[in-house]
Scaffold this motif. Structure first.
Motif, PDB file in Angstrom:
ATOM      1  N   ARG A 124       0.861  -1.176   0.000  1.00 14.77           N
ATOM      2  CA  ARG A 124       0.000   0.000   0.000  1.00 14.77           C
ATOM      3  C   ARG A 124       0.902   1.232   0.000  1.00 14.77           C
ATOM      4  N   ARG A 125       0.478   2.239  -0.722  1.00 18.57           N
ATOM      5  CA  ARG A 125       1.233   3.480  -0.851  1.00 18.57           C
ATOM      6  C   ARG A 125       0.313   4.584  -0.380  1.00 18.57           C
ATOM      7  N   GLN A 126       0.734   5.404   0.540  1.00 17.06           N
ATOM      8  CA  GLN A 126      -0.154   6.458   1.030  1.00 17.06           C
ATOM      9  C   GLN A 126       0.638   7.718   1.350  1.00 17.06           C
ATOM     10  N   ILE A 127       0.044   8.845   1.034  1.00 14.25           N
ATOM     11  CA  ILE A 127       0.689  10.129   1.314  1.00 14.25           C
ATOM     12  C   ILE A 127       0.032  10.695   2.564  1.00 14.25           C
ATOM     13  N   THR A 128       0.776  10.660   3.652  1.00 12.23           N
ATOM     14  CA  THR A 128       0.214  11.087   4.934  1.00 12.23           C
ATOM     15  C   THR A 128       1.211  11.976   5.660  1.00 12.23           C
ATOM     16  N   GLN A 129       0.701  12.596   6.705  1.00 14.23           N
ATOM     17  CA  GLN A 129       1.521  13.502   7.499  1.00 14.23           C
ATOM     18  C   GLN A 129       2.089  12.773   8.707  1.00 14.23           C
ATOM     19  N   LEU A 130       3.357  13.035   8.989  1.00 20.47           N
ATOM     20  CA  LEU A 130       3.934  12.569  10.252  1.00 20.47           C
ATOM     21  C   LEU A 130       4.057  13.784  11.150  1.00 20.47           C
ATOM     22  N   ALA A 131       3.378  13.727  12.293  1.00 21.71           N
ATOM     23  CA  ALA A 131       3.343  14.868  13.207  1.00 21.71           C
ATOM     24  C   ALA A 131       4.010  14.492  14.520  1.00 21.71           C
ATOM     25  N   GLU A 133       5.158  15.171  18.460  1.00 23.34           N
ATOM     26  CA  GLU A 133       4.572  15.815  19.636  1.00 23.34           C
ATOM     27  C   GLU A 133       5.241  17.160  19.932  1.00 23.34           C
ATOM     28  N   GLU A 134       6.436  17.369  19.351  1.00 22.09           N
ATOM     29  CA  GLU A 134       7.128  18.652  19.584  1.00 22.09           C
ATOM     30  C   GLU A 134       6.577  19.781  18.734  1.00 22.09           C
ATOM     31  N   GLY A 135       5.717  19.446  17.770  1.00 15.31           N
ATOM     32  CA  GLY A 135       5.055  20.511  17.021  1.00 15.31           C
ATOM     33  C   GLY A 135       5.355  20.546  15.533  1.00 15.31           C
ATOM     34  N   TRP A 136       6.442  19.922  15.085  1.00 14.13           N
ATOM     35  CA  TRP A 136       6.735  19.956  13.641  1.00 14.13           C
ATOM     36  C   TRP A 136       6.074  18.778  12.950  1.00 14.13           C
ATOM     37  N   SER A 137       5.958  18.870  11.634  1.00 17.56           N
ATOM     38  CA  SER A 137       5.358  17.782  10.868  1.00 17.56           C
ATOM     39  C   SER A 137       5.831  17.854   9.426  1.00 17.56           C
ATOM     40  N   PHE A 138       5.652  16.768   8.713  1.00 18.21           N
ATOM     41  CA  PHE A 138       5.900  16.785   7.270  1.00 18.21           C
ATOM     42  C   PHE A 138       5.004  15.753   6.606  1.00 18.21           C
ATOM     43  N   ILE A 139       4.875  15.907   5.287  1.00 15.42           N
ATOM     44  CA  ILE A 139       4.038  14.988   4.516  1.00 15.42           C
ATOM     45  C   ILE A 139       4.954  14.208   3.584  1.00 15.42           C
ATOM     46  N   ALA A 140       4.762  12.885   3.536  1.00 12.77           N
ATOM     47  CA  ALA A 140       5.563  12.050   2.637  1.00 12.77           C
ATOM     48  C   ALA A 140       4.710  10.909   2.105  1.00 12.77           C
ATOM     49  N   GLU A 141       5.203  10.332   1.025  1.00 10.18           N
ATOM     50  CA  GLU A 141       4.563   9.125   0.507  1.00 10.18           C
ATOM     51  C   GLU A 141       5.281   7.913   1.106  1.00 10.18           C
ATOM     52  N   TRP A 142       4.506   7.046   1.692  1.00  5.45           N
ATOM     53  CA  TRP A 142       5.057   5.873   2.366  1.00  5.45           C
ATOM     54  C   TRP A 142       4.574   4.618   1.637  1.00  5.45           C
ATOM     55  N   THR A 143       5.487   3.672   1.432  1.00  7.86           N
ATOM     56  CA  THR A 143       5.112   2.411   0.790  1.00  7.86           C
ATOM     57  C   THR A 143       5.482   1.262   1.719  1.00  7.86           C
ATOM     58  N   GLY A 144       4.559   0.342   1.873  1.00 10.63           N
ATOM     59  CA  GLY A 144       4.859  -0.802   2.731  1.00 10.63           C
ATOM     60  C   GLY A 144       3.752  -1.818   2.675  1.00 10.63           C
ATOM     61  N   VAL A 145       3.881  -2.811   3.527  1.00 10.98           N
ATOM     62  CA  VAL A 145       2.869  -3.863   3.595  1.00 10.98           C
ATOM     63  C   VAL A 145       1.959  -3.575   4.788  1.00 10.98           C
ATOM     64  N   PRO A 146       0.642  -3.614   4.565  1.00  7.24           N
ATOM     65  CA  PRO A 146      -0.252  -3.425   5.708  1.00  7.24           C
ATOM     66  C   PRO A 146       0.051  -4.468   6.798  1.00  7.24           C
TER      67      PRO A 146
END
Ligand SMILES: Nc1nc2c(c(=O)[nH]1)N[C@H]1C(S)=C(S)[C@@H](COP(=O)(O)O)O[C@H]1N2
Ligand SMILES: [Mo]
Length: 245
Positions: A124-131, A133-146
Protein backbone atom coordinates in the motif's frame (compact mmCIF):
# COMPACT_ATOMS: atom_id res chain seq x y z
CA UNK A 1 -30.91 0.25 20.60
CA UNK A 2 -28.89 0.38 17.41
CA UNK A 3 -25.15 0.14 17.68
CA UNK A 4 -24.80 3.67 16.41
CA UNK A 5 -27.14 5.33 18.83
CA UNK A 6 -25.64 3.33 21.68
CA UNK A 7 -22.19 4.59 20.72
CA UNK A 8 -23.48 8.08 20.40
CA UNK A 9 -25.04 7.87 23.82
CA UNK A 10 -21.88 6.57 25.46
CA UNK A 11 -19.73 9.20 23.79
CA UNK A 12 -22.11 11.99 24.60
CA UNK A 13 -22.23 10.68 28.13
CA UNK A 14 -18.46 10.67 28.41
CA UNK A 15 -18.11 14.18 27.10
CA UNK A 16 -20.91 15.65 29.15
CA UNK A 17 -19.72 13.90 32.28
CA UNK A 18 -16.19 15.16 31.79
CA UNK A 19 -17.42 18.73 31.67
CA UNK A 20 -19.91 18.49 34.47
CA UNK A 21 -19.04 16.06 37.20
CA UNK A 22 -15.37 15.50 36.63
CA UNK A 23 -13.15 13.09 34.80
CA UNK A 24 -13.29 10.30 37.37
CA UNK A 25 -16.85 9.49 36.34
CA UNK A 26 -15.81 9.41 32.70
CA UNK A 27 -13.15 6.92 33.73
CA UNK A 28 -15.74 4.65 35.37
CA UNK A 29 -17.98 4.84 32.32
CA UNK A 30 -15.08 4.04 30.01
CA UNK A 31 -14.13 1.11 32.22
CA UNK A 32 -17.60 -0.35 31.89
CA UNK A 33 -17.29 -0.34 28.12
CA UNK A 34 -13.71 -1.66 27.96
CA UNK A 35 -12.25 1.62 26.80
CA UNK A 36 -9.49 2.16 29.30
CA UNK A 37 -6.11 2.73 27.65
CA UNK A 38 -3.42 0.61 29.32
CA UNK A 39 -1.65 3.58 30.88
CA UNK A 40 -4.74 4.88 32.64
CA UNK A 41 -3.68 6.24 36.01
CA UNK A 42 -0.33 7.36 34.63
CA UNK A 43 0.55 11.01 34.32
CA UNK A 44 -2.05 11.59 31.65
CA UNK A 45 -4.80 9.93 33.66
CA UNK A 46 -8.44 10.51 32.92
CA UNK A 47 -7.83 12.94 30.07
CA UNK A 48 -6.15 10.20 28.06
CA UNK A 49 -8.97 7.81 28.85
CA UNK A 50 -11.48 10.29 27.54
CA UNK A 51 -9.53 10.82 24.31
CA UNK A 52 -9.03 7.11 23.72
CA UNK A 53 -12.61 6.18 24.55
CA UNK A 54 -14.14 8.89 22.38
CA UNK A 55 -11.88 8.18 19.45
CA UNK A 56 -12.42 4.42 19.66
CA UNK A 57 -16.18 4.84 19.66
CA UNK A 58 -16.33 7.43 16.92
CA UNK A 59 -13.39 6.74 14.65
CA UNK A 60 -12.44 3.08 14.93
CA UNK A 61 -12.73 2.67 11.17
CA UNK A 62 -11.95 6.18 10.00
CA UNK A 63 -8.96 6.96 7.83
CA UNK A 64 -6.19 9.46 8.44
CA UNK A 65 -6.15 12.19 5.83
CA UNK A 66 -4.27 11.38 2.63
CA UNK A 67 -2.77 14.13 0.48
CA UNK A 68 -2.10 14.68 -3.25
CA UNK A 69 1.52 14.31 -4.49
CA UNK A 70 1.85 18.11 -4.79
CA UNK A 71 1.67 18.34 -0.99
CA UNK A 72 4.69 16.11 -0.34
CA UNK A 73 7.20 18.09 1.77
CA UNK A 74 10.31 19.17 -0.11
CA UNK A 75 12.57 18.75 2.91
CA UNK A 76 11.12 16.17 5.31
CA UNK A 77 12.71 16.41 8.71
CA UNK A 78 14.45 13.26 9.94
CA UNK A 79 14.69 13.52 13.68
CA UNK A 80 17.57 11.10 13.95
CA UNK A 81 20.89 12.08 15.44
CA UNK A 82 23.79 10.19 13.78
CA UNK A 83 23.09 6.49 14.23
CA UNK A 84 26.30 4.64 15.12
CA UNK A 85 25.02 1.17 15.95
CA UNK A 86 27.57 -1.51 14.92
CA UNK A 87 24.98 -4.19 14.11
CA UNK A 88 23.11 -1.68 11.96
CA UNK A 89 26.26 -0.74 10.07
CA UNK A 90 26.95 -4.39 9.31
CA UNK A 91 23.43 -5.00 8.07
CA UNK A 92 23.55 -1.87 5.95
CA UNK A 93 26.90 -2.84 4.41
CA UNK A 94 25.23 -6.08 3.33
CA UNK A 95 22.38 -4.24 1.63
CA UNK A 96 20.05 -5.30 4.46
CA UNK A 97 19.65 -8.82 3.02
CA UNK A 98 20.07 -10.14 6.57
CA UNK A 99 17.51 -7.77 8.12
CA UNK A 100 14.76 -9.75 9.78
CA UNK A 101 11.57 -8.92 11.54
CA UNK A 102 10.51 -11.65 13.96
CA UNK A 103 6.89 -12.12 14.91
CA UNK A 104 6.07 -14.07 18.02
CA UNK A 105 3.64 -14.23 20.94
CA UNK A 106 -0.02 -15.09 20.41
CA UNK A 107 0.25 -16.30 16.83
CA UNK A 108 -0.24 -19.73 15.27
CA UNK A 109 2.98 -19.57 13.23
CA UNK A 110 5.81 -17.55 14.81
CA UNK A 111 7.82 -16.31 11.84
CA UNK A 112 10.78 -14.33 10.67
CA UNK A 113 10.46 -12.17 7.54
CA UNK A 114 13.21 -10.75 5.34
CA UNK A 115 12.61 -7.47 3.52
CA UNK A 116 12.25 -9.41 0.26
CA UNK A 117 9.50 -11.49 1.85
CA UNK A 118 7.71 -8.38 3.10
CA UNK A 119 7.95 -6.88 -0.38
CA UNK A 120 6.35 -9.98 -1.89
CA UNK A 121 3.02 -9.11 -0.21
CA UNK A 122 0.59 -6.67 -1.85
CA UNK A 123 1.77 -3.20 -0.88
CA UNK A 124 0.00 0.00 0.00
CA UNK A 125 1.23 3.48 -0.85
CA UNK A 126 -0.15 6.46 1.03
CA UNK A 127 0.69 10.13 1.31
CA UNK A 128 0.21 11.09 4.93
CA UNK A 129 1.52 13.50 7.50
CA UNK A 130 3.93 12.57 10.25
CA UNK A 131 3.34 14.87 13.21
CA UNK A 132 5.75 15.00 16.14
CA UNK A 133 4.57 15.82 19.64
CA UNK A 134 7.13 18.65 19.58
CA UNK A 135 5.05 20.51 17.02
CA UNK A 136 6.74 19.96 13.64
CA UNK A 137 5.36 17.78 10.87
CA UNK A 138 5.90 16.79 7.27
CA UNK A 139 4.04 14.99 4.52
CA UNK A 140 5.56 12.05 2.64
CA UNK A 141 4.56 9.12 0.51
CA UNK A 142 5.06 5.87 2.37
CA UNK A 143 5.11 2.41 0.79
CA UNK A 144 4.86 -0.80 2.73
CA UNK A 145 2.87 -3.86 3.59
CA UNK A 146 -0.25 -3.43 5.71
CA UNK A 147 0.47 -4.91 9.12
CA UNK A 148 -2.90 -6.69 8.88
CA UNK A 149 -1.52 -8.85 6.05
CA UNK A 150 1.45 -9.99 8.07
CA UNK A 151 -0.73 -10.65 11.09
CA UNK A 152 -3.00 -12.66 8.83
CA UNK A 153 -0.03 -14.65 7.53
CA UNK A 154 1.15 -15.62 11.03
CA UNK A 155 -2.39 -16.15 12.31
CA UNK A 156 -3.12 -14.08 15.42
CA UNK A 157 -4.98 -16.02 18.11
CA UNK A 158 -8.46 -14.86 19.15
CA UNK A 159 -7.20 -13.69 22.58
CA UNK A 160 -4.77 -11.23 20.95
CA UNK A 161 -5.37 -7.64 22.11
CA UNK A 162 -2.15 -5.73 21.42
CA UNK A 163 0.87 -5.71 19.17
CA UNK A 164 4.15 -4.59 20.74
CA UNK A 165 6.82 -3.57 18.25
CA UNK A 166 10.53 -3.23 18.87
CA UNK A 167 13.35 -1.34 17.21
CA UNK A 168 16.99 -2.18 16.71
CA UNK A 169 17.44 0.85 18.98
CA UNK A 170 17.10 -0.76 22.41
CA UNK A 171 15.07 1.97 24.08
CA UNK A 172 12.48 2.22 21.36
CA UNK A 173 9.35 0.17 21.42
CA UNK A 174 5.67 0.91 21.40
CA UNK A 175 2.38 -0.96 21.35
CA UNK A 176 -1.02 -0.58 19.74
CA UNK A 177 -4.37 -2.29 20.17
CA UNK A 178 -5.75 -4.66 17.52
CA UNK A 179 -8.03 -1.95 16.07
CA UNK A 180 -4.94 0.04 15.11
CA UNK A 181 -2.86 -3.03 14.23
CA UNK A 182 -5.48 -4.18 11.71
CA UNK A 183 -6.27 -0.68 10.43
CA UNK A 184 -5.66 -0.45 6.64
CA UNK A 185 -3.29 2.52 6.99
CA UNK A 186 -1.02 0.83 9.52
CA UNK A 187 1.98 -0.23 7.47
CA UNK A 188 5.37 -1.82 7.82
CA UNK A 189 7.07 0.74 5.59
CA UNK A 190 10.13 0.04 3.41
CA UNK A 191 9.78 2.87 0.89
CA UNK A 192 9.47 6.66 1.08
CA UNK A 193 8.84 9.15 -1.73
CA UNK A 194 9.52 6.49 -4.37
CA UNK A 195 12.88 5.27 -3.01
CA UNK A 196 13.99 2.87 -0.30
CA UNK A 197 13.22 4.21 3.16
CA UNK A 198 16.33 6.25 4.10
CA UNK A 199 18.22 5.61 7.31
CA UNK A 200 17.19 8.97 8.77
CA UNK A 201 13.54 7.96 8.56
CA UNK A 202 14.08 4.46 9.94
CA UNK A 203 15.26 2.48 6.92
CA UNK A 204 15.11 -0.26 6.04
CA UNK A 205 11.85 -0.74 7.97
CA UNK A 206 9.58 1.27 10.21
CA UNK A 207 6.02 1.16 11.36
CA UNK A 208 3.74 3.93 10.09
CA UNK A 209 0.59 4.69 11.98
CA UNK A 210 -0.79 7.93 10.57
CA UNK A 211 -3.67 8.16 13.05
CA UNK A 212 -1.28 8.68 15.96
CA UNK A 213 1.60 11.03 16.74
CA UNK A 214 5.07 10.44 15.29
CA UNK A 215 6.54 8.66 18.28
CA UNK A 216 4.26 5.67 17.65
CA UNK A 217 5.86 5.27 14.19
CA UNK A 218 8.90 3.39 15.48
CA UNK A 219 11.93 3.14 13.19
CA UNK A 220 14.27 0.17 12.54
CA UNK A 221 11.68 -2.48 13.32
CA UNK A 222 13.12 -5.90 14.17
CA UNK A 223 10.45 -7.65 16.21
CA UNK A 224 6.71 -7.75 16.83
CA UNK A 225 5.02 -9.53 19.72
CA UNK A 226 1.31 -10.22 19.81
CA UNK A 227 -0.08 -10.28 23.34
CA UNK A 228 -3.25 -10.07 25.43
CA UNK A 229 -1.64 -7.88 28.10
CA UNK A 230 0.87 -5.07 28.25
CA UNK A 231 1.82 -5.77 31.86
CA UNK A 232 5.16 -7.26 30.89
CA UNK A 233 6.06 -4.23 28.79
CA UNK A 234 6.21 -0.79 30.20
CA UNK A 235 5.18 1.89 27.82
CA UNK A 236 8.49 2.53 26.08
CA UNK A 237 9.41 5.97 27.28
CA UNK A 238 7.50 8.73 28.98
CA UNK A 239 4.97 9.32 26.22
CA UNK A 240 1.26 8.74 26.57
CA UNK A 241 0.28 5.28 25.28
CA UNK A 242 -2.54 6.58 23.10
CA UNK A 243 -1.51 9.40 20.78
CA UNK A 244 -4.54 9.73 18.51
CA UNK A 245 -4.64 12.82 16.31
N1 LIG B 1 13.71 3.83 16.65
C1 LIG B 1 13.21 5.08 16.76
N2 LIG B 1 11.97 5.33 16.31
C2 LIG B 1 11.44 6.59 16.41
C3 LIG B 1 12.18 7.63 17.03
C4 LIG B 1 13.51 7.34 17.48
O1 LIG B 1 14.24 8.21 17.99
N3 LIG B 1 13.98 6.06 17.33
N4 LIG B 1 11.60 8.89 17.17
C5 LIG B 1 10.13 8.94 17.11
C6 LIG B 1 9.58 10.28 17.05
S1 LIG B 1 9.42 11.11 18.54
C7 LIG B 1 9.12 10.83 15.89
S2 LIG B 1 8.34 12.32 15.88
C8 LIG B 1 9.31 10.13 14.61
C9 LIG B 1 10.12 10.99 13.67
O2 LIG B 1 10.18 10.41 12.40
P1 LIG B 1 11.15 10.99 11.29
O3 LIG B 1 12.57 10.87 11.78
O4 LIG B 1 10.87 10.18 10.06
O5 LIG B 1 10.82 12.44 11.10
O6 LIG B 1 9.94 8.86 14.74
C10 LIG B 1 9.62 8.15 15.91
N5 LIG B 1 10.22 6.83 15.87
MO1 LIG C 1 8.38 13.02 18.04
Amino acid sequence: MSNFSRRKLITTGLTATAGAAGLAVAGRLADRYGLIPPDYGGVYGAGTTLTYASQRLLTRHSLAREFPPSQISKAPFAKLRPFQDAAYKRLRAGGFVDWRVDIDGMVSRPSSFSLAELRSYPSRRQITQLACEEGWSFIAEWTGVPLSQILGAVGTLPEARYVVYFSLQPKWWQSIDMADALHPQTLLVYGMNGADLPMGHGGPLRLRLPRQLGYKSVKFITRLTVTDSLNAFNKGGSYSWYAGI
